[in-house]
Design a protein around this motif. Structure first.
Motif, short mmCIF file in Angstrom:
data_model
loop_
_atom_site.label_atom_id
_atom_site.label_comp_id
_atom_site.label_asym_id
_atom_site.label_seq_id
_atom_site.Cartn_x
_atom_site.Cartn_y
_atom_site.Cartn_z
N VAL A 10 34.23 -10.01 10.74
CA VAL A 10 34.68 -10.53 12.04
C VAL A 10 34.35 -9.55 13.15
O VAL A 10 33.99 -9.94 14.27
CB VAL A 10 36.20 -10.82 12.00
N PHE A 11 34.42 -8.25 12.85
CA PHE A 11 34.24 -7.23 13.88
C PHE A 11 32.78 -7.06 14.29
O PHE A 11 32.48 -6.31 15.22
CB PHE A 11 34.81 -5.90 13.40
N LEU A 12 31.86 -7.76 13.63
CA LEU A 12 30.46 -7.73 14.05
C LEU A 12 30.17 -8.76 15.14
O LEU A 12 29.07 -8.78 15.69
CB LEU A 12 29.55 -8.01 12.84
N GLN A 13 31.15 -9.61 15.45
CA GLN A 13 30.94 -10.68 16.42
C GLN A 13 31.26 -10.17 17.83
O GLN A 13 32.14 -9.34 18.02
CB GLN A 13 31.82 -11.88 16.08
N PRO A 14 30.54 -10.68 18.84
CA PRO A 14 30.82 -10.25 20.22
C PRO A 14 32.24 -10.58 20.64
O PRO A 14 32.78 -11.64 20.29
CB PRO A 14 29.80 -11.08 21.03
N GLY A 15 32.85 -9.67 21.37
CA GLY A 15 34.18 -9.90 21.89
C GLY A 15 35.31 -9.66 20.91
O GLY A 15 36.47 -9.88 21.25
N VAL A 16 34.98 -9.19 19.70
CA VAL A 16 36.00 -8.94 18.68
C VAL A 16 36.07 -7.43 18.43
O VAL A 16 35.07 -6.81 18.11
CB VAL A 16 35.69 -9.67 17.36
N GLU A 47 26.70 -17.59 4.53
CA GLU A 47 26.74 -17.14 3.13
C GLU A 47 25.80 -15.96 2.90
O GLU A 47 26.12 -15.03 2.16
CB GLU A 47 26.36 -18.30 2.22
N ARG A 48 24.64 -15.99 3.53
CA ARG A 48 23.68 -14.89 3.35
C ARG A 48 24.24 -13.59 3.91
O ARG A 48 24.09 -12.52 3.28
CB ARG A 48 22.36 -15.24 4.02
N GLN A 49 24.84 -13.63 5.08
CA GLN A 49 25.42 -12.42 5.66
C GLN A 49 26.54 -11.88 4.78
O GLN A 49 26.65 -10.66 4.58
CB GLN A 49 25.93 -12.72 7.07
N ILE A 50 27.39 -12.78 4.28
CA ILE A 50 28.47 -12.33 3.40
C ILE A 50 27.91 -11.67 2.15
O ILE A 50 28.45 -10.67 1.66
CB ILE A 50 29.37 -13.53 3.03
N ARG A 51 26.81 -12.21 1.64
CA ARG A 51 26.23 -11.70 0.40
C ARG A 51 25.46 -10.40 0.62
O ARG A 51 25.52 -9.49 -0.21
CB ARG A 51 25.29 -12.76 -0.19
#
Length: 601
Positions: free
Chosen positions: A153-159, A136-140
């Motif tokens: 989603v694109f901040l995650q490894p492998g995506v 929630e904190r990252q989304i906010r």
């Protein structure tokens, strides 16, 4: 009836049965002063936001499992006669993550309670799947240009982003994601356990290429590999989104985001005037109790309005070509007779207003106001029916329109999408070691395109009974006409029922479940229904010598009505072989009928 069957076997070391895509467990053990495990300890989890309470008793080896708990902040209390109770607070339970506790009791009076305030480690020592949480904190707090939460989603490894569709496609709106190198259409998008994919398995975006509702998302997890047997349907990544719920405190937000062209520079092709740009995103959220500790609500709305001025560059026949005068291959000019049947269509091409390009062609540009109108609404109700039962209902509505240009001003088109998602989930504690969950889901996704043919004079349709002309392809000139997929309308309805049972038996935590989904796909697909004439060059067009014509006959059937069924079942056993080693074996079976055309609507 033809049928297809999918079979999967998962065998993984050091993984954990998460139980449900909308909940997570708290597991652990209780030990005494000597370090020996303590059976018969009453362990109580108290959900701080809603007052919900779950209670279990430790087993013969001092172990306990608080399965399928709602997400949020917890306080866990361990109590046993002749020992001082211990309270662990500040436990944050996140989707798809197991919290592991080690509680130690000392001898003493019951009134001498010990409270430990500490964050539990976020390292998943009992999980072998490859997954990443967006909390929630990252989304906010993370900046989101356009407030499209799926961009995180694109901040995650492998995506990685995979723009396999251009902005002109009727389907596959939004930026696709390739997860661990998998096909972007193999991903599954879940909203509180309900399928969000349309029949193309496209990204979870609207016709405006956005996924609104950022203020209404609690968190989401990207399961990319070795996930538990409860996940299925496709072999790609599983994006599991959890919505916000109400609590005992009222909370909400009121927001407005505005962007304009005040600080924008002119584009190279804009000419003397800078195109207009206005973008407004606005909305509110409100959540709180209807009845304290019992009934809660959360409601939210987000609107998007955008007007983007664009300068469209294209190619048209020059003025000489309209009289049949074209450059000769060796120099000079040649006279090409203009077929009378071609003349009305030739006159409909705009007159050039740019440089000569050679070959009887010239540049043409025109301004266009690209517009977006989107409304997103969501409401959720949560009910604590006692210590043994919980229920929630959530409904989401998303309606979007995007007006886009084509290469010629007479043929603008509007992309349309309307999406409905409904989820009802009921959880019941059958006993201290057995929990049952039932979920009903319904989703309707509709995508389509409305095209216009605003010609200056009536033009003969290429196919009788069609409402307008079709398309004209001329070598060196962009396609002229109202798009081959004119007025397409694609709708998918999915009804789903799922039941899950979680049982804790000593060293074993067994999870099993069944799933049934019924798919209705209704399609009105008039691709090529208005016809397409292809000409090799401008001379071939002027003398009406097409290379080919593609089109459907007036009697062509433009409707399809597909029906199919998916049945799934899984079982998974988590075996705790030691304090630092867990083995998880899972089996999932899926059985799907191939789509059948029912004929007619």
């Amino acid at each position: 009836m033809r049928m297809a069957t999918a079979f999967g076997l998962l065998l993984m070391a050091a993984s954990v049965a998460q139980g449900q895509p909308t909940t997570s467990p708290i597991v652990g053990e209780v030990r005494g002063p000597s370090g020996a495990t303590l059976p018969g300890v009453t362990v109580t989890a108290h959900h701080q936001e809603s007052g919900f309470v779950r209670e279990v008793v430790t087993g013969a080896e001092g172990e306990f499992t608080l399965a399928a708990l709602p997400l949020g902040t917890y306080e866990v209390r361990a109590a046993l006669d002749a020992f001082r109770p211990v309270v662990q607070s500040g436990i944050h339970l996140q989707v798809g993550a197991t919290v592991v506790l080690r509680l130690n009791l000392d001898t003493g009076a019951a009134e001498d309670e010990i409270t430990v305030v500490a964050d539990v480690s976020g390292v998943q020592t009992r999980s072998g799947e490859l997954s990443f949480l967006v909390n929630e904190r990252q989304i906010r707090d993370l900046p989101l240009n356009g407030r499209n939460y799926t961009d995180l989603v694109f901040l995650q490894p492998g995506v990685i982003a995979f723009p396999y569709r251009d902005g002109g496609s009727v389907v596959a709106h939004g930026l696709a994601a390739s997860i661990n190198g998998q096909d972007p259409r193999s991903n599954v998008y879940l909203l509180d356990g309900t399928l969000m994919n349309d029949f193309t398995n496209s990204p979870a975006g609207s016709a405006a290429s956005t996924a609104l509702g950022t203020e209404m998302v609690h968190e989401f997890r990207v399961e990319s590999n070795a996930y538990s047997a409860e996940y299925g349907r496709n072999y790609g990544g599983q994006i599991n989104v959890i919505t916000k719920s109400g609590s005992n405190d009222f909370h909400g937000s009121l927001f407005e985001y505005h962007r304009n062209d005040a600080l924008d520079a002119r584009d190279y092709f804009d000419g003397d005037e800078k195109p207009e740009f206005r973008r407004n995103q606005f909305g509110f959220t409100l959540g709180g109790p209807i009845k304290k500790d019992r009934t809660f609500f959360f409601v939210g709305y987000e609107g998007l309005r955008e007007r983007l001025g664009r300068n469209i560059q294209t190619v048209v026949p020059n003025e000489a070509a309209r009289d049949g005068i074209l450059p000769a291959p060796g120099g000079g000019t040649i006279q090409v007779p203009v077929d009378p049947a071609v003349r009305p269509y030739l006159d409909e091409y705009p007159l050039p207003n740019g440089e000569e390009l050679g070959g009887g062609l010239a540049a043409y540009s025109f301004p266009f106001s690209q517009e977006i109108h989107q409304d997103y609404f969501q409401v959720r109700l949560d009910q604590n029916l006692g210590r043994s039962d919980q229920l929630f209902v959530r409904y989401t509505y998303d309606d979007a329109e995007q007006l886009l240009p084509t290469d010629f001003p007479q043929f603008p088109r509007t992309f349309l999408s309307t999406r409905h998602f409904l989820t009802t989930e009921y959880r019941r504690s059958v006993s201290a070691s057995t929990l049952a969950t039932f979920r009903f889901g319904y989703s309707r996704t509709r995508i389509g395109q409305d095209v216009e043919a605003n010609t200056s004079q009536p033009l003969q349709p290429f196919v009788p009974v069609r409402p307008s002309l079709g398309d004209i392809d001329i070598g060196g000139i962009p396609r002229f006409g109202p798009q081959i997929s004119a007025d397409v309308s694609l709708r998918q309805d999915v009804l789903s029922l799922q039941g899950d049972l979680l049982m804790s038996r000593g060293r074993h935590t067994i999870t099993a479940g069944v799933l049934a989904e019924r798919y209705h796909n209704d399609e009105f697909n008039p691709t090529f229904s208005r016809g397409l004439y292809a000409f090799g060059n401008l001379a071939g067009f002027l003398n009406n010598s097409p290379l080919r014509f593609i089109g459907l006959t007036p009697e062509g059937d433009l409707e399809r009505n597909w029906r199919s069924t998916l049945l799934g079942a899984y079982v998974q056993d988590q075996v705790r072989l030691g304090s630092s080693f867990t083995l998880n074996a899972g089996l999932r079976l899926e059985y799907a009928t191939l789509p059948e055309d029912q004929g007619g609507r």
